[in-house]
Design an enzyme around this catalytic site. Sequence first.
Site, PDB file in Angstrom:
ATOM      1  N   HIS A 100      29.844  61.919  71.120  1.00 15.82           N
ATOM      2  CA  HIS A 100      30.343  61.592  72.406  1.00 15.82           C
ATOM      3  C   HIS A 100      31.627  61.040  72.307  1.00 15.82           C
ATOM      4  O   HIS A 100      32.731  61.337  73.021  1.00 15.82           O
ATOM      5  CB  HIS A 100      29.381  60.458  73.046  1.00 15.82           C
ATOM      6  CG  HIS A 100      28.199  60.886  73.605  1.00 15.82           C
ATOM      7  ND1 HIS A 100      27.136  60.188  73.803  1.00 15.82           N
ATOM      8  CD2 HIS A 100      27.854  62.216  74.199  1.00 15.82           C
ATOM      9  CE1 HIS A 100      25.985  60.754  74.337  1.00 15.82           C
ATOM     10  NE2 HIS A 100      26.445  62.070  74.777  1.00 15.82           N
ATOM     11  N   CYS A 125      48.749  74.341  87.015  1.00 17.47           N
ATOM     12  CA  CYS A 125      48.358  73.050  86.983  1.00 17.47           C
ATOM     13  C   CYS A 125      47.095  72.964  86.244  1.00 17.47           C
ATOM     14  O   CYS A 125      46.107  72.046  86.005  1.00 17.47           O
ATOM     15  CB  CYS A 125      47.714  72.392  88.263  1.00 17.47           C
ATOM     16  SG  CYS A 125      46.451  73.685  89.177  1.00 17.47           S
TER      17      CYS A 125
END
Length: 819
Positions: A457, A751
């Site tokens: 993680h 973007c």
Amino acid sequence: MTSVGVVAVSHSPALAEAAIALALEMTATGAPAVIAAAGTADGEIGTDAARIAEAIAEADSGDGVAVIMDLGSAVMSAELALEFVDPNLAERTRLVAAPFVEGLLAAVVRAAGGASLAEVAEEATGALRPKTDHLQSPTPDQDAAGAASAADEPPAPSDASSATATVRNVAGLHARPAAVIAGAVASFDAEVTLLRDDHAQRPPVSAASPIGIATLAAGPGTVVLIRATGPQAAEAVEHVRALIDEGFGEEPAEGQAPTGAAAPAPARVDPTPTGPIGVSSGRVVGPAVVLRRTVREPSASDRVPEDARDGAVSLLREASIRVAERYRERAASVTGQRRTVLEATADMATDPTLVGGVEALIRDGGLTPTRAAWQVSAELAEQYRAAGGLIAERATDLLDVRNRLIAELRGEEPPGVPDRREPFILVADDLAPADTVALDPAVCLALITEQGGPTSHTAIIARELGLPAVVGYPEATSIADGDLLLVDGDTGEVVVRPDPAAQATATGVITLPPFEGPGQTRDGHRVLLGANVGAPRDVARAVERGAEGVGLFRTEFCFLDRDTEPSIDEQVGAYREVFDGFAGQRVVVRTLDAGSDKPLPFLTNDDEPNPALGVRGLRTARRHPDVLERQVQAIARAAEGATADVWVMAPMVATAAEARDFVTLARGAGLATVGVMIETPAAGLTAVEVMREVDFVSLGTNDLAQYTMAADRQSGDLADLANPWQPALLRLIGMIGEASRDTSGTPVGVCGEAAADPDLACVLVGLGVTSLSMAARAITRVGARLGDVELVACRRAAEAAVSAADPAEAKAAARAALG
């Protein structure tokens, strides 16, 4: 079919509602009436006979009511309640001596299947049997019995079914496959268990428990015995067998035979590579903040009196629910992988294997809830570590749950990342999702952990936040608070107290001053440099880093983690916060991009067969046009009182007709500047026609690469195909740039993540892109690179890149052209 009602009597309204929600999640169809009778009339902890009587009457449909109670006075209040109801109703009401959470779940599931009142009560009463069977340690006699021949075993129930499956995916039954199995069996009317074939003397684990499944430590090659009883036993067994045999869509382990072939010998999953590993790019310098996140170990000698143990168990259950709720609150504030891992950790906090094990130590041994939680978590974490691979990496998450549960029981603040306003590098043994979710990239420069690997993680979240990160660094926590560190997330290098020459090699954007603009090439060609904003909280960071506006305002934050659509007024308030932060500057708002990895219960279908190619983005308006109409109205209302130059665009457009319809809708609401996102090859190939309908276009390079290369952007195995330097993608962008020139200079923005790469940004400008939007931390580097080159060099770099054979060649050729 009968329809037995269920009443949940608890001292705690929160516990009752949570237990009911859990039970209802386990019912595939036909949920019965389930009524909570919890707390007192004034909202305090306790029980009220009159409230229970009302709940019994409400739950009754004529087939009877099963009443499940938590403890103590709940039983007496329920008995008194029967005196308040109609005598005929009292006769068909059963007070069931069952454990509260497990009994309620069993009763609801059984009632949903049309069982009689007696059958529902019997199912609830026996709800603890699978847990006690699992937790009871086998005696030597039982071991011998387990090794005896099958002829000595009692005959299997007539509704029993069994099968074997070989684990084939490289990581084994780690957290995600365990969660998939647990979610799947909940839809069957069957009790399903799993057992390793080579651990036949051990008790099986419930297939409904992700933690229980993970403790099997079933790596690739392990043969798992699947057993089930119940009306849908055969179907449940076959479904689980197929999930395991097919490998959950993950990478197969080397040497694993296809389904139906002979299975290889069980293999242990290699944990993670040894030594420091760079898992997220960047090279930065900053002071260390060492996170020593633990709680004080509870006393092993303290004991709970026998008459107080039921109360202690209730405190434990309530605390576990509150911890899970806090994880979910954090999950609701973020998106992407951070949200996924936090939601999975929230499930750990209430997992039956963890909570049930703690309850057993309280009831049977008199341990305090804090000590019992400490011991059970330690045992489970050790099983995780012994399993190796991805399962081992989940031990950190489990211990974070333990620490937060103990802190909750003590009424203390949970351990976590310190609140710092000055830039720092976070150092820890390992980081759990709850640690990293609140990290602010504006002040946290990098991450260093002793544990973890490329799939941990820490690595996932570091990459998502754009933080340089190194994992597997020996004795990281021996670094002193305040020590100056140099961290390289590409090479894995960590230098403690670097000299001035080494410090000068840092290139991380946080160490650079804010961008002072304007964005332009050395010869004055204007390129607006904006920030991507995902929520109002991102505004301050974008302004601080010198953004020239917002090139992508993602509006999903208003809609995520909700069961219902936000009101127009709610949306107006949220949008206006962002608009007010960029007075006089451009803010490009993207309408809701739901679907794919952002499902919404009120808008998208759970059974979408191929979400990335399904009903997502603008396509959701095909089914629910009113949601888009209300959002456009909210954007227009928020823009009315703002000085920002508000533009609006729709995602996932494929045709000129779709673009035309959206423009009509938006202009009808009063929005002056309307565009669309080009994320599909279809829109790119017909860019001229699309541009004739709109005022501007914006390229979402992440999705455009995904669809151009037919490579799922979430797949690590296909990361090379989704590389934004792929010549095929660059050629398509070049076609869009030509379409802009053919339509008198229609503005073209980018973007996606490609805009944050300084060299690639120059290539995009050379291809005809007029504005770039990126994470705020990248603006300074991109602005500096553009300011060093002239437009003609950008065009030469673009020509070289699109002519290349592969991404590596494209990148090298562009750099050479840029000089």
